[in-house]
Scaffold this motif. Structure first.
Motif, PDB file in Angstrom:
ATOM      1  N   ARG A 142      27.554 -73.162 -15.031  1.00 23.50           N
ATOM      2  CA  ARG A 142      28.772 -73.377 -14.240  1.00 23.50           C
ATOM      3  C   ARG A 142      28.902 -74.802 -13.699  1.00 23.50           C
ATOM      4  O   ARG A 142      30.005 -75.214 -13.336  1.00 23.50           O
ATOM      5  CB  ARG A 142      28.837 -72.375 -13.084  1.00 23.50           C
TER       6      ARG A 142
ATOM      7  N   GLU B  13      24.097 -60.321 -10.839  1.00 21.92           N
ATOM      8  CA  GLU B  13      24.972 -61.165 -10.036  1.00 21.92           C
ATOM      9  C   GLU B  13      24.388 -62.570  -9.900  1.00 21.92           C
ATOM     10  O   GLU B  13      25.126 -63.559  -9.898  1.00 21.92           O
ATOM     11  CB  GLU B  13      25.189 -60.541  -8.647  1.00 21.92           C
ATOM     12  N   LEU B  14      23.068 -62.656  -9.788  1.00 18.73           N
ATOM     13  CA  LEU B  14      22.435 -63.969  -9.726  1.00 18.73           C
ATOM     14  C   LEU B  14      22.698 -64.739 -11.012  1.00 18.73           C
ATOM     15  O   LEU B  14      23.057 -65.917 -10.980  1.00 18.73           O
ATOM     16  CB  LEU B  14      20.925 -63.826  -9.510  1.00 18.73           C
TER      17      LEU B  14
ATOM     18  N   LYS C  71      25.164 -64.278 -13.096  1.00 13.53           N
ATOM     19  CA  LYS C  71      26.591 -64.591 -13.176  1.00 13.53           C
ATOM     20  C   LYS C  71      26.964 -65.761 -12.261  1.00 13.53           C
ATOM     21  O   LYS C  71      27.970 -66.436 -12.495  1.00 13.53           O
ATOM     22  CB  LYS C  71      27.422 -63.361 -12.815  1.00 13.53           C
ATOM     23  N   SER C  72      26.157 -65.998 -11.236  1.00 16.24           N
ATOM     24  CA  SER C  72      26.435 -67.143 -10.365  1.00 16.24           C
ATOM     25  C   SER C  72      26.127 -68.454 -11.086  1.00 16.24           C
ATOM     26  O   SER C  72      26.614 -69.513 -10.687  1.00 16.24           O
ATOM     27  CB  SER C  72      25.626 -67.046  -9.067  1.00 16.24           C
ATOM     28  N   TYR C  73      25.333 -68.386 -12.138  1.00 16.23           N
ATOM     29  CA  TYR C  73      24.998 -69.568 -12.928  1.00 16.23           C
ATOM     30  C   TYR C  73      25.827 -69.688 -14.196  1.00 16.23           C
ATOM     31  O   TYR C  73      26.057 -70.788 -14.694  1.00 16.23           O
ATOM     32  CB  TYR C  73      23.514 -69.546 -13.319  1.00 16.23           C
TER      33      TYR C  73
ATOM     34  N   ASP D  68      29.207 -68.175 -16.765  1.00 15.43           N
ATOM     35  CA  ASP D  68      30.436 -67.421 -16.984  1.00 15.43           C
ATOM     36  C   ASP D  68      30.157 -66.425 -18.109  1.00 15.43           C
ATOM     37  O   ASP D  68      29.770 -66.822 -19.215  1.00 15.43           O
ATOM     38  CB  ASP D  68      31.562 -68.379 -17.383  1.00 15.43           C
TER      39      ASP D  68
END
Length: 295
Positions: free
Chosen positions: A100, A221-222, A224-226, A228
């Motif tokens: 990201r 979720e972790l 997905k925070s990095y 897409d």
């Protein structure tokens, strides 16, 4: 306003102190030449200082070990055709997407192991680490690793020797180059292998290794925070049907070999004697080999 100014001044002071440490480290390692001088940028010295909590003596020792290793291993001279056989199954390759914040991503698929040569496996991995760094945006210094355990078993796992050397190279010769390593859906039997490998990791690296399981929302979720999910392959919990194409990747790496040769002043890729670490007798091993090691 006062609190903002205080914070702002603190950041300026930290920056000044870091610059002082960089200058101290540069003085401590002494005069360098050729590729050693080119390697030891201010940003590089900061990474070694950061890895050793800004202790100049410890950073100096770490950096000198890297310069010795680079003089011997010559990572900047490895070319794709020398290690291409290792990449035929796509067991390690540079992804065609970034995280990201724009960092280069390496995808590792240990279940796709296809060779027995420890030395060439390490040259292949180092080649791709160097390539990932080569392709970092100007405002980024770190890479992300995505490790896909599809098809992995103890039968096709890398030997402990290879795992140990991998962690040694990453931690000691590429400090602060890893942002995060996500181990995606490792089988339960991997825990036995991990119990051995984790003892090779220093605390900083250990904290960057994250286990991700599809049925664990917190770990997903972790991840997905990095990343897409629209960029991630389905094997890693994303939405893209990504198939590794060895011929396409080989063409890309061959083009990048030209960029590497240009970066290090190698012209057509043939090493130049005066580009080594000659002149840094306290760092470079003697005699300094002038030709790349055989593949």
């Amino acid at each position: 306003m006062f609190r903002w100014m205080s914070s702002h001044n603190s950041e300026e002071n930290d920056s000044v102190q870091q610059d002082v440490k960089v200058n101290e480290l540069r003085t401590a390692i002494g005069p360098l030449s050729g590729r050693c001088l080119q390697f030891c940028t201010d940003a590089c010295l900061k990474r070694y200082l950061e890895a050793r909590n800004w202790n100049v003596d410890k950073s100096k020792k770490m950096l000198e070990e890297t310069l010795k290793w680079r003089s011997s291993f010559k990572p900047e001279e490895i070319r794709w055709h020398e290690v291409a056989i290792e990449g035929e199954t796509g067991k390690v390759y540079r992804a065609n997407f970034h995280d990201r914040v724009g960092r280069t991503v390496l995808i590792l698929r240990p279940g796709m192991q296809n060779t027995q040569s420890h030395d060439n496996q390490m040259r292949h991995l180092v080649y791709l680490i160097e390539n990932a760094i080569l392709n970092l945006p100007d405002d980024q210094e770190q890479t992300c690793w995505l490790i896909d355990f599809t098809g992995w078993s103890l039968n096709n796992s890398v030997p402990i020797k290879t795992a140990r050397e991998t962690t040694n190279i990453l931690q000691n010769h590429y400090p602060e180059r890893l942002a995060m390593a996500f181990l995606y859906n490792p089988p339960r039997i991997f825990e036995a292998f991990w119990k051995v490998v984790k003892y090779f990791l220093d605390q900083k690296t250990f904290q960057k290794v994250k286990f991700v399981y599809p049925n664990n929302n917190e770990s997903m979720e972790l991840m997905k925070s990095y990343f897409d999910v629209d960029n991630l392959p389905t094997e890693l919990g994303g939405k893209v049907d990504l198939q590794y194409d060895h011929e396409d990747f080989s063409r890309l790496m061959t083009q990048d070999d030209i960029k590497t040769a240009t970066k290090w002043g190698l012209g057509n890729g043939v090493p130049k004697i005066n580009n080594g670490c000659l002149g840094a007798a306290d760092v470079a091993p003697e005699p300094v080999p002038l030709a790349p090691p055989a593949s």
